[in-house]
Design a protein around this motif. Structure first.
Motif, short mmCIF file in Angstrom:
data_model
loop_
_atom_site.label_atom_id
_atom_site.label_comp_id
_atom_site.label_asym_id
_atom_site.label_seq_id
_atom_site.Cartn_x
_atom_site.Cartn_y
_atom_site.Cartn_z
N ILE B 226 -50.08 46.02 24.01
CA ILE B 226 -50.02 44.58 23.75
C ILE B 226 -50.53 44.27 22.35
CG2 ILE B 226 -51.11 42.38 24.38
CD1 ILE B 226 -50.91 43.37 27.33
N LYS B 227 -51.65 44.89 21.98
CA LYS B 227 -52.23 44.65 20.67
C LYS B 227 -51.24 45.05 19.56
CE LYS B 227 -56.54 45.38 18.18
NZ LYS B 227 -56.20 46.37 17.13
N ARG B 228 -50.68 46.22 19.70
CA ARG B 228 -49.74 46.71 18.68
C ARG B 228 -48.54 45.78 18.54
NH1 ARG B 228 -47.55 51.30 21.25
NH2 ARG B 228 -45.82 49.95 21.84
N GLU B 229 -47.98 45.39 19.65
CA GLU B 229 -46.77 44.55 19.61
C GLU B 229 -47.09 43.13 19.15
OE1 GLU B 229 -43.43 45.77 20.47
OE2 GLU B 229 -44.67 47.49 19.90
N ALA B 230 -48.29 42.64 19.54
CA ALA B 230 -48.68 41.29 19.10
C ALA B 230 -48.84 41.28 17.58
CB ALA B 230 -49.97 40.86 19.78
N GLU B 231 -49.41 42.35 17.06
CA GLU B 231 -49.55 42.45 15.60
C GLU B 231 -48.18 42.49 14.92
OE1 GLU B 231 -52.14 45.76 15.07
OE2 GLU B 231 -53.93 44.55 15.48
N GLY B 232 -47.20 43.07 15.62
CA GLY B 232 -45.84 43.11 15.09
C GLY B 232 -45.12 41.78 15.25
N ASP B 233 -45.81 40.77 15.77
CA ASP B 233 -45.26 39.42 15.96
C ASP B 233 -43.93 39.43 16.72
OD1 ASP B 233 -45.23 36.66 15.80
OD2 ASP B 233 -44.15 36.64 13.90
N ALA B 250 -39.22 45.56 22.43
CA ALA B 250 -39.68 45.89 21.08
C ALA B 250 -38.64 45.55 20.01
CB ALA B 250 -40.07 47.36 20.99
N ASN B 251 -37.38 45.71 20.35
CA ASN B 251 -36.33 45.47 19.35
C ASN B 251 -35.74 44.06 19.40
OD1 ASN B 251 -36.48 47.89 18.12
ND2 ASN B 251 -34.75 48.82 19.20
#
Lengths: 454, 454
Positions: B226-233, B250-251
């Motif tokens: 979640i953290k990683r993807e949230a950072e990726g907006d 993700a895409n």
């Protein structure tokens, strides 16, 4: 070769015996009137002549009289203002005509035998420590120059005429060039007109000029001045010989110093009278420039407000910049601008990349999932996303005239306060100027006005 | 009303009995061939069908077979690649035709009875902990959907068709839309096609979807995802039911999610079959758009490189952006761009504010008192100062075609590596496209291609 040119110029700028005699007589006459009037009013003042006449550094034919009425230091400021104006009027009544002008305090601007005579009240200061009003230093400047010039008056004349010729003379805020006092200091410091020209690069690199040695006698105050001016990124810091708190070159901008820098170099390479007395270009034509560059000229033409240059010129500049910014937002590119007045007509000229734009513009909107996003979505017909932001087409005015009219109506151009209403009723001319502005248009579009190689 | 529309759509997207029987037969046949060939080669593999056919979520007429050959977990990777390809070829030889394609490892792409059959080697994983190659998860995905879909297969079909209709389907990097698996998860999570549409705003605000409860069973790993993807907006974070390390969405980009967001809203307001099967606009004309907007269309037309979409489309996009940037530096404004190919012809389209510019540009130079300043001063004919910086006029090409040719010659456009040489020999068309591109030009210039209001 250089000496020939200098000789030829000196003949034109050195006042002849007749002019000297006339000026001398005029000054004595005015001084007598001043003394008499002061006595009648029971005022304990000393009259001083200051400026280029008093220093004998004036150019032939260019002789304004500056008469300063120095009040004792213990005079209250209000009294100086009141009595000073009263005395000024009393003197001026004996001259040909006068009006009251306003600077830090009111003073009288008179005319006598075709000569402008400013009658200014000030304090009779002996030292910078006594200085109370902005004009008080003038007496000290005059004294210092008289004591230090040692006969190099013609060198000052040459330098001043050179600076005028290359368009770098005048310390007014809308000029940002060299003042007469600065020219005098440079001659005193470097020796002669040619020496100053040769030192153009040197003085820029040295940056700090301290002819009176304040850095030794008042190091703290002088360093503070240097620090302040260095932070202001001034090209030169010339510590005033009569006041260590002041940079004589405070109003000198990089552009005018740069003109001096390149023109000095050019003159030393090829000395010509034209540096001092440039020939006016004629026969060239602004329409040819527009064709050559494939750009467009938009001119706002309006009645010149009845204001002094100190007020009107900075406001016109501000307004020209305002148009540049506002038009850039509307996708017109302003390649350059100019402003000024000819007779009673003021103008702002804008050089543009085009005068018709596309009929639509792309308007960025808010993020799509917000309340404002939904509003934007509802209000617009063609809406799309780039990332999370909405975009839409917006119909816009195409012609530059319509765009400018709309910008003015919506108050979207930053304009000078006292010129705003005049600009609002301006005529907007496209790729055409009336006869009296043709030369201005040509000098602007060709960049001759600023061209260092002009 | 909604139900009528849904009924009408279902008739067109639900495979009928004949199609089902054909597909069933085809799969059994291929499975038998696969088992037989594996036995002949002495390979201990299990054949799995994955993808929408295996899950019975395929759309009528849209049936690609995905046959995965699962090797035991202890098979070395090199052996899996080698034997996998060998087996794939052996199977494909019994089909109609085949070629070798390349992803993370090589696989066989065959055709049989008009159907595309991908034969892909993978590991026989039971859990995400065993996953070794990117494709290994597919078997787990298929299992999970089969176990959880509970007969809502037609809802998945509706959602997929809806996403295709509104141009938001496909998780390829050059699409950034919804994958089939993501559509299945949303149906499983929210219940039905209409439920998913109604939840468009809700899911965006909730952001995190965790259908398998990983946040409870594997909180640390799930939080990291979640953290990683949230950072990726990312617009959505859907923790993969079969692997807590992965965001199924993700895409998915904001633009495609935004299309879904607005179109779902529109459909619920006014349900129409056209959302699923948009009518192709015809009769409209790109030249009319150019007139309406008073803009210009510049098209680069070139031979399509023989590359898969995954490679060519991102490179065309990069090149279009490259032109936007390079032309902006040349004072042409790019209002929009598009790219793609039709048959063997690839294109980049640019919408511009103008196609002819002024003949000169103003070139900023160095500070005047430097060595480079003197060089600049000497090299240029018209030179002036703004502040301490020198400026000069520079003669430039006027026409957009000349400017593009020059930019390409000087390598001043950032282009995709494998399309560069093709673009370098492109035809440059101005305000004109050949017949086969007329529709593309219209959809681009009118923004119909992206318009959220269809």
């Amino acid at each position: 070769m250089v000496q020939e040119v200098i000789g030829e110029v000196l003949v034109r700028i050195r006042p002849n015996e007749e002019e000297r005699a006339f000026i001398e007589g005029l000054m004595r006459e005015i001084e007598n009137i001043a003394r008499g009037r002061a006595e009648e009013l029971g005022l304990d003042i000393k009259p001083y002549f200051v400026g280029s006449l008093a220093k004998d550094t004036y150019l032939a034919g260019d002789h304004d009289v500056d008469l300063f009425m120095a009040f004792p230091l213990d005079t209250p400021l209000e009294e100086l203002r009141g009595k000073g104006l009263e005395l000024g009027k009393a003197i001026a009544e004996r001259l040909d005509s006068y009006e009251v002008a306003y600077a830090e305090h009111p003073y009288v601007r008179a005319r006598y035998k075709g000569v402008k005579v400013d009658i200014v009240p000030c304090y009779d200061v002996d030292s910078w420590k006594d200085v109370r009003t902005a004009v008080d230093r003038s007496i000290l400047h005059t004294k210092w120059v008289l004591e230090n010039l040692h006969g190099r008056n013609d060198d000052v004349r040459l330098l001043k005429r050179f600076l005028k010729g290359i368009n770098a003379y005048g310390s007014e805020i809308y000029v940002r060039g060299f003042s007469g006092y600065l020219a005098e200091i440079l001659i005193i410091k470097y020796g002669s007109f040619l020496d100053v020209l040769e030192k153009a690069d040197f003085m820029l690199r040295q940056k700090i000029i301290d002819p009176a040695g304040w850095l030794k006698s008042e190091p703290e105050i002088a360093m503070k001045t240097i620090k302040r001016e260095a932070e202001g990124d001034k090209p030169l810091i010339v510590i005033d010989p009569v006041d260590p708190r002041r940079n004589v070159a405070a109003n000198l901008g990089w552009e005018k110093f740069g003109r001096f820098y390149f023109k000095a170099h050019q003159f030393l390479e090829e000395p010509l009278v034209e540096f001092f007395f440039p020939t006016e270009s004629t026969g060239e034509n602004y329409l040819g420039e527009l064709r050559r560059k494939r750009t467009h000229l938009v001119t706002l033409l309006f009645k010149k407000p009845q204001l002094v240059d100190d007020l009107i010129l900075p406001q016109l500049e501000r307004s020209a910049r305002g148009f540049e910014k506002a038009l850039r937002r509307e996708n017109f590119r302003v390649l350059g601008w100019d402003y000024g007045y000819v007779g009673e007509e003021a103008f702002i000229m804008l050089e543009l990349d085009r005068i018709v734009r596309e009929k639509i513009t792309i308007k960025p909107g808010p993020e799509f999932f917000t309340e404002r996003g939904w509003d934007f979505y509802r209000k617009n017909e063609r809406v799309w996303l780039i990332g999370k932001r909405l975009y839409a087409e917006k119909r816009v005015k195409e012609s530059i005239v319509d765009v400018i009219v709309e910008l003015l109506e919506k108050n979207q151009v930053a304009l000078g306060k006292q010129v705003r209403e005049f600009i609002h009723s301006a005529d907007i001319l496209v790729d055409y100027v009336p006869g009296e502005l043709k030369r201005e248009a040509y000098l602007f579009l060709s960049r001759k006005k600023w061209n260092l190689k002009g």
